[in-house]
Design a protein around this motif. Structure first.
Motif, mmCIF file in Angstrom:
data_model
loop_
_atom_site.group_PDB
_atom_site.id
_atom_site.type_symbol
_atom_site.label_atom_id
_atom_site.label_comp_id
_atom_site.label_asym_id
_atom_site.label_seq_id
_atom_site.Cartn_x
_atom_site.Cartn_y
_atom_site.Cartn_z
ATOM 1 N N GLY A 1 -161.344 32.938 -76.076
ATOM 2 C CA GLY A 1 -160.142 33.250 -75.793
ATOM 3 C C GLY A 1 -158.759 33.202 -76.274
ATOM 4 N N VAL A 2 -158.841 33.341 -77.201
ATOM 5 C CA VAL A 2 -157.739 32.858 -78.197
ATOM 6 C C VAL A 2 -157.497 34.254 -78.385
ATOM 7 C CG1 VAL A 2 -156.701 31.756 -80.529
ATOM 8 C CG2 VAL A 2 -157.725 30.338 -79.512
ATOM 9 N N VAL B 1 -144.465 27.630 -82.193
ATOM 10 C CA VAL B 1 -145.771 26.243 -82.309
ATOM 11 C C VAL B 1 -147.121 26.517 -81.205
ATOM 12 C CG1 VAL B 1 -146.050 23.627 -82.404
ATOM 13 C CG2 VAL B 1 -144.354 24.611 -83.632
ATOM 14 N N ALA B 2 -147.985 26.697 -81.981
ATOM 15 C CA ALA B 2 -148.998 27.111 -80.775
ATOM 16 C C ALA B 2 -150.105 25.753 -80.326
ATOM 17 C CB ALA B 2 -150.225 27.803 -81.328
ATOM 18 N N VAL B 3 -149.791 25.317 -79.350
ATOM 19 C CA VAL B 3 -150.990 23.888 -78.807
ATOM 20 C C VAL B 3 -151.955 24.520 -78.905
ATOM 21 C CG1 VAL B 3 -150.642 21.830 -77.627
ATOM 22 C CG2 VAL B 3 -148.011 23.340 -78.579
ATOM 23 N N MET B 4 -153.289 23.449 -79.195
ATOM 24 C CA MET B 4 -154.782 24.668 -78.714
ATOM 25 C C MET B 4 -155.414 22.679 -78.182
ATOM 26 S SD MET B 4 -157.115 26.518 -81.241
ATOM 27 C CE MET B 4 -158.469 26.585 -81.049
ATOM 28 N N ILE C 1 -155.704 28.103 -76.446
ATOM 29 C CA ILE C 1 -154.306 27.622 -76.817
ATOM 30 C C ILE C 1 -153.638 27.628 -75.149
ATOM 31 C CG2 ILE C 1 -152.572 28.727 -77.261
ATOM 32 C CD1 ILE C 1 -153.127 30.029 -79.339
ATOM 33 N N VAL C 2 -152.893 26.158 -75.464
ATOM 34 C CA VAL C 2 -152.231 25.483 -74.282
ATOM 35 C C VAL C 2 -151.151 25.790 -73.391
ATOM 36 C CG1 VAL C 2 -153.640 24.573 -73.134
ATOM 37 C CG2 VAL C 2 -151.930 24.032 -74.623
ATOM 38 N N GLU C 3 -150.414 26.234 -75.273
ATOM 39 C CA GLU C 3 -148.497 26.560 -74.920
ATOM 40 C C GLU C 3 -148.429 26.605 -76.537
ATOM 41 O OE1 GLU C 3 -144.770 24.762 -73.730
ATOM 42 O OE2 GLU C 3 -146.294 22.867 -73.720
ATOM 43 N N ILE C 4 -147.424 28.340 -76.754
ATOM 44 C CA ILE C 4 -146.933 28.640 -77.430
ATOM 45 C C ILE C 4 -145.630 29.036 -77.320
ATOM 46 C CG2 ILE C 4 -147.734 30.857 -77.245
ATOM 47 C CD1 ILE C 4 -147.895 31.489 -80.210
ATOM 48 N N ALA C 5 -144.829 28.559 -78.427
ATOM 49 C CA ALA C 5 -143.510 28.968 -78.457
ATOM 50 C C ALA C 5 -142.775 29.396 -79.470
ATOM 51 C CB ALA C 5 -142.315 28.273 -76.796
ATOM 52 N N LEU D 1 -150.584 27.831 -70.682
ATOM 53 C CA LEU D 1 -151.324 27.493 -69.841
ATOM 54 C C LEU D 1 -151.288 27.355 -68.463
ATOM 55 C CD1 LEU D 1 -154.498 29.732 -70.478
ATOM 56 C CD2 LEU D 1 -155.296 26.904 -70.920
ATOM 57 N N ALA D 2 -151.678 27.927 -67.469
ATOM 58 C CA ALA D 2 -151.740 27.443 -66.250
ATOM 59 C C ALA D 2 -152.527 28.422 -65.313
ATOM 60 C CB ALA D 2 -149.878 27.564 -66.143
#
Length: 640
Positions: free
Chosen positions: A348-349, A544-547, A552-556, A628-629
């Motif tokens: 689900g990216v 930056v997107a963190v996978m 993807i758990v965080e993007i900012a 992602l929470a």
């Protein structure tokens, strides 16, 4: 360095006046020009230098693995109680046979720089690791498997039994490197030669591997010759440092002296070329040697298309929605009851890449970064999801494009691959490799294509003589530069960079990163920049997107991710970055566990509930910051 300084009689390994040269049709190449160094028992010595400086040649020469046509002189002495005088001279041993095999693997282990080409594609990982045990120790097949699985577990595999039966192509680049480390350590050698052992690893796994090497070194009394270009790794694990440049040693000494009181201008230049956190907007890296290029000639030569009018061009160049991809292992494919549910590689990216920006994608090895890039390039077909590309000429469905739309996409989206060896044809010269895209898409006349190749070679810092050479004659870093030049040949709108500088030393890395930023500005390029080096991402990326685990758990924005991360995994990534600073050492005690299991220690708001795996969703924290929470989580509490 004098014989007294070498500490004769106390060294595990001593290299004396070693010279290595290679006769070529164009003349002799002197790779090593009289190298002296020592490795003390139970200590870690780092061999640092640029790509092509002779680091890997020295490691191969110590093991007797240099090419047969190489001319070698000097001495390599290994402490051996069974040898006359307590020392064995390695250069005098035959290149094959019982004598050299009693040293390779048993007394000296080696981690090679290219894990894919170092493994046999026809044998399983377990078969190749246990082979060393079969050769050097009389153990049963059962014990071979038990010890191999134990070592695979030590290097970070959560299911070592499963990895034991897998083939190298089934593992990601970082996973293959971990398997290579397990193979080198399986016989508990006295000396480990580690040639870029963490190059293909993300920072968290790198921290685990460094912790593992330190622990094994202390437990076994093993010495390590660490060949690396990562000064952050050097500052955190080594006892002594040797700096090599063009086959000569420029400076050597204890790590404290090297970092706090560097003397040689070359070493000072290396330290200034390293990207670091907190660099100001617009600040450039300072490579040892800038690449001198005629930017106008380069832009003209690669035939950059006229920019689309801003009024007609949409802000979002690439839109990715709900990409999913699941792979089945052989065991799962034959599982009639389907008792084991396959874990998705991509789950689900969704993200957008804006025109002219650089989106950084970071995460652990095996988290799905490369799979996402391959889906964008249509090298992998996803199970679900959509990808839309719009350069101003109208949106194109990337996953279903055909005919003229597909042909246009092939020129507009290019890729720089992670492994420069397997992505370059060994049967083509560099000139042919760079002109091939121009030939396929019929760009320009023969003379214009030749001019383009010359401009590209100048842009990556290789001389025109490189046109007639084959990839095997270049170092790993030089091959990676050829891959970058090939991606630029068609003046694409989007370049997917999959670890584009992971194989480069810090000085050439600084050149390439500056070049990529300049080309982004001059050609209006857009990048998806995949990397495990967070300092590089901090320098290159706008967002930056963190996978993690396929999601993807965080993007900012870059500043938000680096200075105010929210997700615990993002925080763990930043904590694992090795700084080239003796006063900011890694806390190795933090990385004794496997990071794949740390989600159990995350706050409840970041973990899916046991009865509802779909309870997690991207929550908007404002200013384009998503994490992602749980859907029921309180945004204020997450920020706190």
């Amino acid at each position: 360095m004098t014989r007294q300084e070498l500490g004769i009689g106390t060294d595990l390994l001593r290299v004396e006046d070693v010279k290595v040269s290679f006769p070529l049709a164009t003349g002799q190449v002197d790779a090593l020009k009289g190298v002296d160094l020592r490795v003390l028992p139970g200590k870690i010595t780092a061999l640092v230098g640029e790509s092509g400086s002779g680091k890997s040649v020295l490691g191969q020469t110590i093991m007797g693995l240099q090419p047969s046509f190489a001319r070698v002189s000097g001495k390599v002495l290994l402490a051996d109680a069974a040898a006359p005088g307590g020392q064995r001279e390695l250069l005098g041993l035959p290149r094959d046979g019982r004598l050299i095999r009693s040293v390779r693997g048993a007394k000296i282990g080696m981690i090679f720089q290219e894990p894919m080409t170092s493994f046999s594609a026809l044998h399983t990982i377990g078969n190749q690791i246990s082979e060393a045990l079969r050769i050097h120790e009389p153990v049963s097949a059962k014990e071979q498997r038990e010890r191999s699985e134990e070592m695979l577990s030590l290097v970070g595999f959560t299911k070592p039994g499963r990895v034991f039966d897998m083939y190298p192509f089934e593992l990601s680049g970082g996973m293959r490197q971990r398997a290579m480390i397990a193979m080198a350590l399986i016989c508990s050698p006295q000396l480990l030669i580690a040639d870029e052992p963490t190059t293909a690893l993300d920072v968290t796994i790198q921290a685990q591997i460094l912790t593992l090497l330190r622990d094994l070194q202390q437990r076994l009394g093993m010495a390590i010759l660490l060949i690396t270009h990562d000064l952050g790794v050097v500052a955190n694990v080594t006892d002594e440092v040797v700096v090599l440049y063009q086959g000569r040693i420029m400076e050597s000494g204890p790590v404290e002296d090297i970092f706090r009181r560097p003397q040689h201008p070359y070493l000072k230049g290396l330290m200034a070329a390293i990207p670091h956190f907190g660099m100001k907007q617009g600040e450039r890296l300072r490579p040892l040697r800038d690449i001198q290029i005629d930017r106008d000639k380069l832009i003209s030569a690669i035939g950059a298309a006229k920019p689309v009018a801003q009024a007609a061009a949409p802000q979002v160049l690439l839109s990715v929605r709900n990409l999913s991809k699941t792979y089945q292992t052989r065991d799962q494919a034959w599982d009639i009851r389907k008792s084991a549910k396959p874990a998705p590689a991509v789950d689900g990216v969704s993200f957008d890449i804006k025109r002219g920006e650089c989106l950084g994608l970071v995460g652990e090895s095996g988290c799905g970064k490369t799979t996402v890039s391959k889906i964008l390039m249509r090298a992998v077909t996803p199970d679900a999801g959509s990808v839309s590309y719009d350069d101003g000429s109208g949106p194109v469905d990337v996953l279903n494009a055909k005919g003229d739309d597909l042909q246009r996409l092939r020129t507009q989206i290019q890729m720089v691959f992670q492994d420069p060896v397997s992505s370059l044809s060994p049967r083509m010269t560099v000139g042919n490799i760079l002109s091939e895209p121009l030939d396929i898409h019929r760009r320009g006349t023969s003379a214009q294509r030749r001019e383009t190749v010359e401009a590209l070679l100048g842009a990556i810092g290789l001389g025109q003589s490189a046109r007639h050479r084959y990839p095997h004659s270049f170092s790993g870093g030089q091959r990676q530069r050829v891959g970058i030049a090939r991606a630029l040949a068609l003046a694409p709108g989007l370049i997917v960079c999959d670890e584009p500088v992971s194989a480069l030393d810090v000085s050439v890395q600084a050149q390439i990163l500056n070049l990529l930023k300049d080309l982004q500005k001059d050609l209006g390029l857009t990048y998806l920049f995949i990397s495990h080096n967070l300092a590089v991402v901090d320098y290159m990326a706008d967002r930056v997107a963190v996978m993690w685990a396929g999601r993807i758990v965080e993007i900012a924005a870059r500043e938000t991710i680096m200075n105010a991360p929210v997700h615990p995994y993002t925080k763990a990534l930043l904590a694992a970055v090795p700084y080239p600073d003796l006063d900011r050492r890694l806390d190795f005690a933090t990385f004794n566990g496997n990071t794949a299991l740390t989600s159990a220690n995350w706050a409840q708001a970041f973990r899916a509930s046991a009865d509802n795996a779909d309870d997690l969703a991207p929550l908007d924290l404002g200013d384009g910051h998503f994490v992602l929470a749980r859907k029921s989580a309180d945004v204020g509490e997450l920020k706190a």
